[in-house]
Design a protein around this motif. Structure first.
Motif, PDB file in Angstrom:
ATOM      1  N   ILE A 130      10.139  10.225  -4.914  1.00 32.24           N
ATOM      2  CA  ILE A 130      10.204   9.852  -3.498  1.00 32.24           C
ATOM      3  C   ILE A 130       9.472  10.884  -2.639  1.00 32.24           C
ATOM      4  N   VAL A 131       9.679  12.161  -2.953  1.00 27.57           N
ATOM      5  CA  VAL A 131       9.029  13.236  -2.188  1.00 27.57           C
ATOM      6  C   VAL A 131       7.513  13.164  -2.342  1.00 27.57           C
ATOM      7  N   VAL A 132       7.021  13.016  -3.576  1.00 27.41           N
ATOM      8  CA  VAL A 132       5.562  12.982  -3.769  1.00 27.41           C
ATOM      9  C   VAL A 132       4.973  11.702  -3.185  1.00 27.41           C
ATOM     10  N   SER A 133       5.753  10.618  -3.138  1.00 26.43           N
ATOM     11  CA  SER A 133       5.272   9.393  -2.491  1.00 26.43           C
ATOM     12  C   SER A 133       5.056   9.618  -0.999  1.00 26.43           C
ATOM     13  N   LEU A 134       5.989  10.339  -0.386  1.00 31.94           N
ATOM     14  CA  LEU A 134       5.829  10.677   1.030  1.00 31.94           C
ATOM     15  C   LEU A 134       4.614  11.565   1.247  1.00 31.94           C
ATOM     16  N   TRP A 135       4.399  12.529   0.347  1.00 31.51           N
ATOM     17  CA  TRP A 135       3.222  13.398   0.444  1.00 31.51           C
ATOM     18  C   TRP A 135       1.934  12.574   0.354  1.00 31.51           C
ATOM     19  N   PHE A 136       1.907  11.621  -0.584  1.00 36.02           N
ATOM     20  CA  PHE A 136       0.711  10.797  -0.732  1.00 36.02           C
ATOM     21  C   PHE A 136       0.489   9.944   0.507  1.00 36.02           C
ATOM     22  N   HIS A 137       1.545   9.342   1.022  1.00 37.99           N
ATOM     23  CA  HIS A 137       1.412   8.426   2.161  1.00 37.99           C
ATOM     24  C   HIS A 137       0.928   9.156   3.416  1.00 37.99           C
ATOM     25  N   PHE A 138       1.515  10.324   3.683  1.00 34.53           N
ATOM     26  CA  PHE A 138       1.223  11.006   4.953  1.00 34.53           C
ATOM     27  C   PHE A 138       0.056  11.985   4.861  1.00 34.53           C
ATOM     28  N   TRP A 139      -0.374  12.358   3.644  1.00 31.30           N
ATOM     29  CA  TRP A 139      -1.448  13.334   3.537  1.00 31.30           C
ATOM     30  C   TRP A 139      -2.589  12.877   2.638  1.00 31.30           C
ATOM     31  N   ARG A 140      -2.316  12.603   1.383  1.00 31.96           N
ATOM     32  CA  ARG A 140      -3.396  12.407   0.422  1.00 31.96           C
ATOM     33  C   ARG A 140      -4.136  11.093   0.633  1.00 31.96           C
ATOM     34  N   TYR A 141      -3.459  10.072   1.145  1.00 32.52           N
ATOM     35  CA  TYR A 141      -4.076   8.756   1.254  1.00 32.52           C
ATOM     36  C   TYR A 141      -5.309   8.752   2.150  1.00 32.52           C
ATOM     37  N   ARG A 142      -5.400   9.703   3.059  1.00 32.00           N
ATOM     38  CA  ARG A 142      -6.561   9.749   3.961  1.00 32.00           C
ATOM     39  C   ARG A 142      -7.863  10.022   3.209  1.00 32.00           C
ATOM     40  N   PHE A 143      -7.773  10.620   1.993  1.00 31.48           N
ATOM     41  CA  PHE A 143      -8.972  10.941   1.224  1.00 31.48           C
ATOM     42  C   PHE A 143      -9.385   9.803   0.293  1.00 31.48           C
ATOM     43  N   VAL A 144      -8.552   8.785   0.181  1.00 34.77           N
ATOM     44  CA  VAL A 144      -8.852   7.667  -0.710  1.00 34.77           C
ATOM     45  C   VAL A 144      -9.804   6.702  -0.011  1.00 34.77           C
ATOM     46  N   SER A 145     -10.896   6.368  -0.685  1.00 33.74           N
ATOM     47  CA  SER A 145     -11.862   5.419  -0.122  1.00 33.74           C
ATOM     48  C   SER A 145     -11.365   4.001  -0.356  1.00 33.74           C
ATOM     49  N   ARG A 146     -10.909   3.353   0.702  1.00 35.03           N
ATOM     50  CA  ARG A 146     -10.302   2.037   0.555  1.00 35.03           C
ATOM     51  C   ARG A 146     -11.304   0.998   0.053  1.00 35.03           C
ATOM     52  N   GLY A 147     -12.546   1.123   0.469  1.00 34.81           N
ATOM     53  CA  GLY A 147     -13.542   0.135   0.080  1.00 34.81           C
ATOM     54  C   GLY A 147     -13.939   0.193  -1.379  1.00 34.81           C
ATOM     55  N   LYS A 148     -13.628   1.300  -2.069  1.00 34.16           N
ATOM     56  CA  LYS A 148     -14.023   1.457  -3.470  1.00 34.16           C
ATOM     57  C   LYS A 148     -12.856   1.253  -4.444  1.00 34.16           C
ATOM     58  N   GLN A 149     -11.720   0.816  -3.937  1.00 32.85           N
ATOM     59  CA  GLN A 149     -10.553   0.665  -4.815  1.00 32.85           C
ATOM     60  C   GLN A 149     -10.674  -0.537  -5.735  1.00 32.85           C
ATOM     61  N   PHE A 150     -11.225  -1.604  -5.228  1.00 32.17           N
ATOM     62  CA  PHE A 150     -11.281  -2.839  -6.003  1.00 32.17           C
ATOM     63  C   PHE A 150     -12.646  -2.936  -6.679  1.00 32.17           C
ATOM     64  N   THR A 151     -12.671  -2.693  -7.988  1.00 30.04           N
ATOM     65  CA  THR A 151     -13.944  -2.616  -8.705  1.00 30.04           C
ATOM     66  C   THR A 151     -14.159  -3.763  -9.690  1.00 30.04           C
ATOM     67  N   MET A 152     -13.175  -4.644  -9.864  1.00 32.04           N
ATOM     68  CA  MET A 152     -13.326  -5.731 -10.834  1.00 32.04           C
ATOM     69  C   MET A 152     -14.074  -6.903 -10.194  1.00 32.04           C
ATOM     70  N   PRO A 153     -14.944  -7.587 -10.962  1.00 31.06           N
ATOM     71  CA  PRO A 153     -15.715  -8.719 -10.423  1.00 31.06           C
ATOM     72  C   PRO A 153     -14.900 -10.007 -10.423  1.00 31.06           C
ATOM     73  N   TRP A 154     -13.819 -10.012  -9.674  1.00 31.74           N
ATOM     74  CA  TRP A 154     -12.927 -11.176  -9.633  1.00 31.74           C
ATOM     75  C   TRP A 154     -13.066 -11.906  -8.306  1.00 31.74           C
ATOM     76  N   PRO A 155     -12.703 -13.177  -8.276  1.00 31.08           N
ATOM     77  CA  PRO A 155     -12.686 -13.900  -6.998  1.00 31.08           C
ATOM     78  C   PRO A 155     -11.546 -13.413  -6.125  1.00 31.08           C
ATOM     79  N   ARG A 156     -11.567 -13.823  -4.865  1.00 34.40           N
ATOM     80  CA  ARG A 156     -10.502 -13.469  -3.943  1.00 34.40           C
ATOM     81  C   ARG A 156      -9.163 -14.001  -4.471  1.00 34.40           C
ATOM     82  N   PRO A 157      -8.122 -13.177  -4.473  1.00 41.57           N
ATOM     83  CA  PRO A 157      -6.839 -13.632  -5.027  1.00 41.57           C
ATOM     84  C   PRO A 157      -6.222 -14.759  -4.196  1.00 41.57           C
ATOM     85  N   ASN A 158      -5.377 -15.542  -4.848  1.00 43.94           N
ATOM     86  CA  ASN A 158      -4.684 -16.626  -4.163  1.00 43.94           C
ATOM     87  C   ASN A 158      -3.857 -16.074  -3.009  1.00 43.94           C
TER      88      ASN A 158
END
Length: 474
Positions: free
Chosen positions: A444-472
């Motif tokens: 729970i503690v590390v989840s809070l750390w990720f949410h409030f601090w580390r997530y800002r460094f994650v590139s949201r546009g590069k998360q989905f890398t599989m060549p799949w169609p838009r999900p239902n």
């Protein structure tokens, strides 16, 4: 005369990837190699929780749990074939916060298991020294350190050599269990097995039905780590073929080995000694071989115990480093961990970084405590899997994307897995409630750390890398 200039364009740097060199046999060696040590040590703590019969019931119910895990993993991983295994699955199917937690579950489960293996190997060396006539108290720490350092070096040098090594020593360790079963001649009247005497009266189920539930805690140790086959997804030549085949062959192998192990050990060793985590058996198959009176079986089970611990620690380093590498590559952790060695094509920084963590727990932790932390991290991961596969089938139905394998009876395996996880949580709480609460609090503690601090460094546009169609529904 006009002066002409030419501008030279520097070539783009070549991206270095992991090598695709593994086949189904390597996947089997990775999965079974990590787990087979559970037959050589650790499972017997289930006997202390509820008696020998309770340990057998836990063995089979845990086998059902892991069969569901193997079926679900085979479908999702053969479709999401990337390093990181369940971390990468969570990233694509559920979301970043779940992916971060699942990545940590994987790293802690494998690193704690690696530490437990090193502790067992140190114990085995001390026992061999005693049998050889050494009368002093042998310091096990140097053997623990050398084991982890050697296997880290092997992983650093390349995945093909690492898993070829695992294939050989895992096969020998499995054959040793078969030889012990044959050696006690259970079909003969002269067999040394004494199930009727050792498991009669109150010894059958000394703590009743609650003991059967409590035994599920360490029943997981028979199979813990088979899901590690997913970490090879980016390094197999044919994920659609190798991952399902290697994983399902692995769980079949482990079901056979676990049942034979229980049968021989419970017929040779009293349940009180078998299940005592302090003064009892640390390596039950090795202890059982000593009672047969056969020097050949004693030698083979000594070799089998040593090889199973080496194979498991070796596979754990492989899997933990791939999960850590995947998180670094996707910026869930510092990108420095996402580097691939230019020559050996391994996630070398992740391998080196996790070595001191494993050493700390191997040198300073009690075996049952280290085993429990590994089980708890694995259990949290298994709880995620039913949710993962149900969402996967809902977002991308069978006819929408190509799958390497389709597991049958959906959603029954997911429901069974979720129910068995709930029972096992209760079993862990009965004996190790403080550790369970502490570990959940940690995540729970590390989840809070990720949410409030580390997530800002994650590139949201590069998360989905599989060549799949838009999900239902999106």
């Amino acid at each position: 005369m006009a002066k002409t200039t030419t501008t030279a364009t520097a070539p783009a740097p070549q991206k270095i990837n992991l090598l695709r060199v593994l086949g189904p046999a390597h996947v089997w060696a990775l999965g079974v190699g990590i787990v087979l040590v559970g037959e050589y040590m650790g499972w017997n703590f289930a006997v202390g929780k509820g008696g020998a019969y309770a340990a057998l019931i836990a063995c089979w119910f845990a086998g059902l749990l892991y069969t569901c895990v193997a079926m679900i993993d085979s479908e999702v991983t053969s479709t999401v074939a990337a390093a990181g295994g369940q971390f990468t699955q969570a990233k694509h199917i559920i979301g970043p916060l779940m992916a971060f937690n699942v990545g940590l579950y994987l790293v802690f489960a494998y690193t704690m298991l690696e530490a437990a293996n090193a502790i067992t190997l140190g114990y085995l060396v001390s026992q061999v020294a005693t049998l050889s006539g050494y009368t002093g108290e042998l310091n096990q720490s140097p053997f623990i350190v050398l084991t982890i350092l050697f296997l880290a070096w092997l992983n650093y040098r390349g995945v093909l050599a690492t898993l070829n090594f695992n294939l050989v020593i895992t096969a020998i360790a499995f054959i040793a269990i078969i030889l012990l079963f044959i050696g006690v001649t259970p079909w003969s009247a002269a067999t040394p097995l004494k199930h009727a005497q050792l498991m009669s009266g109150s010894a059958a189920l000394p703590y009743g039905a609650i003991g059967v539930v409590a035994a599920m805690h360490f029943g997981l140790w028979y199979y813990l780590g088979i899901e590690g086959t997913t970490q090879a997804a980016e390094e197999v030549r044919s994920p659609a073929r190798a991952l399902p085949f290697g994983t399902m062959a692995g769980i079949i192998t482990l079901l056979i080995a676990a049942t034979l192990t229980w049968y021989v050990c419970s017929g040779l060793l009293p349940w009180e000694f078998l299940g005592d985590g302090v003064n009892g058996s640390v390596a039950p198959l090795f202890d059982a071989s000593r009672l047969t009176g056969s020097q050949f079986l004693l030698f083979m089970l000594g070799i089998g115990t040593m090889f199973s611990t080496l194979a498991s620690a070796n596979g754990c380093i492989n899997d933990a480093s791939r999960a850590w590498f995947g998180m670094g590559r996707d910026h869930y952790l510092p990108a420095w961990f996402g580097a691939v060695h230019p020559k050996f094509r391994t996630p070398y920084r992740s391998i080196v970084f996790l070595v001191p963590i494993a050493l700390i727990f191997a040198l300073g932790g009690a075996l049952d405590q280290v085993v429990t932390f590994s089980i708890l991290s694995g259990l949290l991961e298994y709880t995620f899997m039913p949710i993962n596969v149900i969402m996967f089938r809902k977002k991308w139905p069978l006819d929408s994307i190509k799958r390497g394998y389709v597991h049958p009876f959906h959603p029954l395996p997911a429901i069974v897995l979720l129910c068995l996880c709930a029972v096992t949580y209760f079993a862990v709480f009965l004996g190790y409630g403080t550790q369970l609460i502490a570990m959940v609090g940690f995540y729970i503690v590390v989840s809070l750390w990720f949410h409030f601090w580390r997530y800002r460094f994650v590139s949201r546009g590069k998360q989905f890398t599989m060549p799949w169609p838009r999900p239902n529904g999106y």
